[in-house]
Design a protein around this motif. Structure first.
Motif, PDB file in Angstrom:
ATOM      1  N   SER A 199      24.640  12.915 -35.387  1.00  0.00           N
ATOM      2  CA  SER A 199      25.010  12.239 -36.626  1.00  0.00           C
ATOM      3  C   SER A 199      25.215  10.744 -36.406  1.00  0.00           C
ATOM      4  N   ILE A 200      25.014   9.986 -37.454  1.00  0.00           N
ATOM      5  CA  ILE A 200      25.308   8.559 -37.488  1.00  0.00           C
ATOM      6  C   ILE A 200      26.114   8.297 -38.747  1.00  0.00           C
ATOM      7  N   MET A 201      27.246   7.599 -38.587  1.00  0.00           N
ATOM      8  CA  MET A 201      28.138   7.360 -39.714  1.00  0.00           C
ATOM      9  C   MET A 201      28.228   5.874 -40.030  1.00  0.00           C
ATOM     10  N   PHE A 202      28.231   5.575 -41.316  1.00  0.00           N
ATOM     11  CA  PHE A 202      28.381   4.210 -41.798  1.00  0.00           C
ATOM     12  C   PHE A 202      29.607   4.137 -42.706  1.00  0.00           C
ATOM     13  N   ILE A 204      22.090  14.256 -45.792  1.00  0.00           N
ATOM     14  CA  ILE A 204      22.782  12.982 -46.035  1.00  0.00           C
ATOM     15  C   ILE A 204      24.023  13.297 -46.862  1.00  0.00           C
ATOM     16  N   ALA A 205      25.186  12.914 -46.351  1.00  0.00           N
ATOM     17  CA  ALA A 205      26.435  13.251 -47.025  1.00  0.00           C
ATOM     18  C   ALA A 205      27.333  12.030 -47.138  1.00  0.00           C
ATOM     19  N   SER A 206      28.293  12.108 -48.043  1.00  0.00           N
ATOM     20  CA  SER A 206      29.231  11.000 -48.214  1.00  0.00           C
ATOM     21  C   SER A 206      30.584  11.535 -48.651  1.00  0.00           C
ATOM     22  N   SER A 207      31.621  10.778 -48.303  1.00  0.00           N
ATOM     23  CA  SER A 207      32.978  11.174 -48.667  1.00  0.00           C
ATOM     24  C   SER A 207      33.822   9.914 -48.861  1.00  0.00           C
ATOM     25  N   THR A 208      34.602   9.880 -49.925  1.00  0.00           N
ATOM     26  CA  THR A 208      35.429   8.706 -50.227  1.00  0.00           C
ATOM     27  C   THR A 208      36.896   8.976 -49.892  1.00  0.00           C
ATOM     28  N   TYR A 251      32.078  18.115 -43.043  1.00  0.00           N
ATOM     29  CA  TYR A 251      33.114  17.097 -42.852  1.00  0.00           C
ATOM     30  C   TYR A 251      32.851  15.881 -43.735  1.00  0.00           C
ATOM     31  N   SER A 252      31.592  15.553 -43.874  1.00  0.00           N
ATOM     32  CA  SER A 252      31.228  14.306 -44.557  1.00  0.00           C
ATOM     33  C   SER A 252      31.058  14.445 -46.059  1.00  0.00           C
ATOM     34  N   GLY A 253      31.379  15.600 -46.604  1.00  0.00           N
ATOM     35  CA  GLY A 253      31.376  15.684 -48.059  1.00  0.00           C
ATOM     36  C   GLY A 253      30.548  16.785 -48.690  1.00  0.00           C
ATOM     37  N   PHE A 254      29.763  17.546 -47.910  1.00  0.00           N
ATOM     38  CA  PHE A 254      29.021  18.652 -48.509  1.00  0.00           C
ATOM     39  C   PHE A 254      30.027  19.669 -49.041  1.00  0.00           C
ATOM     40  N   GLY A 262      39.481   1.727 -49.951  1.00  0.00           N
ATOM     41  CA  GLY A 262      38.285   1.973 -50.751  1.00  0.00           C
ATOM     42  C   GLY A 262      37.027   2.145 -49.933  1.00  0.00           C
ATOM     43  N   ILE A 263      37.157   2.796 -48.779  1.00  0.00           N
ATOM     44  CA  ILE A 263      35.999   2.976 -47.891  1.00  0.00           C
ATOM     45  C   ILE A 263      35.364   4.352 -48.093  1.00  0.00           C
ATOM     46  N   CYS A 264      34.079   4.381 -48.130  1.00  0.00           N
ATOM     47  CA  CYS A 264      33.289   5.620 -48.175  1.00  0.00           C
ATOM     48  C   CYS A 264      32.607   5.810 -46.828  1.00  0.00           C
ATOM     49  N   LEU A 265      32.702   7.006 -46.289  1.00  0.00           N
ATOM     50  CA  LEU A 265      31.990   7.330 -45.057  1.00  0.00           C
ATOM     51  C   LEU A 265      30.671   7.998 -45.428  1.00  0.00           C
ATOM     52  N   LEU A 266      29.609   7.369 -45.001  1.00  0.00           N
ATOM     53  CA  LEU A 266      28.252   7.816 -45.311  1.00  0.00           C
ATOM     54  C   LEU A 266      27.615   8.310 -44.019  1.00  0.00           C
ATOM     55  N   MET A 267      27.074   9.527 -44.026  1.00  0.00           N
ATOM     56  CA  MET A 267      26.575  10.106 -42.783  1.00  0.00           C
ATOM     57  C   MET A 267      25.166  10.662 -42.940  1.00  0.00           C
ATOM     58  N   ILE A 268      24.332  10.399 -41.932  1.00  0.00           N
ATOM     59  CA  ILE A 268      23.055  11.083 -41.834  1.00  0.00           C
ATOM     60  C   ILE A 268      23.145  12.023 -40.635  1.00  0.00           C
TER      61      ILE A 268
END
Length: 455
Positions: free
Chosen positions: A426-429, A301-305, A251-254, A383-389
């Motif tokens: 998971s924790i999302m920023f 660690i994943a990210s999605s814009t 979901y977070s970008g992988f 312009g938000i990126c969701l960053l997840m561990i």
């Protein structure tokens, strides 16, 4: 019985198909092969699916489509010539495209799905012919004949429950089955495709239907990595993930899997292994219900814009019965789905994908939120990126959030949002998109320090 799926890079040319053949030969339990359309042969190349989308557009707009069609047919012809497959296969593929172009569709969405699916369909025909030429009895099976039924949602079809019972009959085949991914048929016979990552979805559906012992997904990497190799140099390989971890990371970008791609396999408890067609002896990454406990708290660690945040502030919001319901009703009126909704006592933020609405719709939405809710403040930030561990180990660990926040703060990366799921996996920023690559590297260095990465 094992179901194996090969992505576009594994089917891009004859050299790759020889590797596919050897992988099938190496394990007698590999009885069902799900295939994608041919992918890129090099960085400057085009995927066949992209060419098919272009072809569909040209045909629908009554433009000259011959050049695009010739390019598509040449992709298949090159493979046939390289592998010295019976030329009659190209006659079949050419006639399939001739019939497709002449077909009149109910609407453009149905047409686009038919064109996109033809890449996988003709790929399966070619692969089955190659297997037979090399002495491996194989047969092409169309999803319609196998009973893979889907909902009537062009470009986003969902498998119908009765499909799984229908697909079980594939177990009886004495030949290797070559099955095209990416599409199924409605009950009235309309071909429709799944969403992005559709061939992965097909593989998982078939694995569920035949009660496979293992679903092997072959791609072009040795394993799933802890972080994006484009952002982190030589990231650590992940040996094992749980279904929940993979779902969160996808979901977070992988990019290995679309976030819904493996659900059919997960629901049946079928283990999944991600392996490399170019290095099949590598162990890959296993995905299972549970995994052995280890000292590593974070698995990935994943990210999605491409996200935006709509902030709503109102004094004593927490005492206003039905406030949240009215907010979501307005979003529903605009046919918008939201991703996250972190809140405080006097404010809440709605995180959603920015591509869902136009600028005019955005202004109309803000107007309704402000006036109908009598909110003190309504504003939007793009312009938000969701960053997840992500990691199952976080459930029993203390200080994970503090460690992540400290690392980001020391790198002068501002947080727009923090959200932790109730599962604590998971924790999302929320951060500014311009900080994406730097933030991923900062978190990677925090949770995977160099002295512990010697393996």
């Amino acid at each position: 019985m094992k179901v194996i799926k090969f992505g576009g890079s594994s089917l891009a040319n004859g050299t790759q198909l020889k590797k596919v053949l050897q992988i099938v030969k190496d394990d007698a339990d590999r009885r069902i092969v799900v295939v994608s359309a041919p992918g890129k042969r090099n960085d400057s190349d085009e995927k066949v699916t992209d060419l098919l989308i272009k072809l569909a557009d040209e045909v629908q707009n009554k433009e000259d489509h011959q050049k695009t069609l010739k390019t598509i047919l040449k992709r298949y012809q090159d493979i046939v010539d390289e592998l010295e497959i019976d030329p009659s296969v190209m006659d079949i593929i050419s006639k399939n495209y001739e019939k497709l172009i002449q077909t009149k569709f109910y609407n453009e969405l149905y047409a686009l799905d038919a064109y996109k699916a033809s890449g996988e369909d003709n790929s399966a025909i070619l692969v089955a012919a190659f297997f037979n030429k090399e002495g491996i009895p194989a047969k092409y099976v169309n999803p319609k004949d196998a009973g893979l039924l889907v909902s009537d949602n062009p470009g986003n079809a969902r498998v119908l429950p009765e499909s799984f019972k229908n697909l079980y009959a594939l177990r009886d085949s004495k030949e290797i089955i070559v099955f095209p991914g990416f599409f199924g048929y409605t009950k009235d016979g309309q071909l429709l495709t799944f969403s992005r990552g559709g061939s992965d979805i097909s593989g998982a559906i078939v694995a569920n239907g035949v009660k496979a012992s293992l679903y092997e997904n072959f791609t072009d990497v040795d394993a799933i990595y802890v972080a994006n190799p484009k952002m982190v140099k030589h990231p650590k390989k992940i040996k094992q993930l749980t279904y929940r971890e993979m779902r969160e990371l996808s979901y977070s970008g992988f990019s290995v899997f679309h976030d819904e791609a493996l659900q059919p396999a997960f629901s049946a408890g079928i283990p999944v292994v991600v392996k490399n067609t170019n290095n099949p002896s590598a162990p890959g990454t296993s995905i299972t219900r549970t995994k052995p406990e280890n000292k590593q708290i974070v698995s990935g660690i994943a990210s999605s814009t491409g996200f935006m945040s709509i902030y709503i502030g109102k004094y004593l919001m927490n005492r206003e019965v039905g406030f949240g319901r009215r907010v979501l009703q307005i979003f529903e009126d605009f046919n918008l789905n939201f991703e996250h909704m972190p809140s405080g006592i006097d404010d809440l933020s709605i995180i959603l994908r920015a591509n869902q609405m136009t600028m005019q719709q955005e202004q109309e939405l803000l107007y309704r939120l402000k006036n109908e809710l009598q909110a003190d403040d309504v504003n939007v930030k793009g312009g938000i990126c969701l960053l997840m561990i992500v990691g199952e180990g976080m459930v029993n660990s203390v200080g994970t959030v503090a460690k992540a926040c400290t690392a980001l703060a020391e790198a002068d990366i501002n947080l727009e949002m923090i959200n932790q799921g109730s599962s604590e996996v998971s924790i999302m920023f929320g951060i500014d998109e311009k900080d994406e690559a730097r933030a991923v590297k900062v978190l990677y260095d925090a949770f995977f320090p160099a002295k512990k990465r010697l393996d």
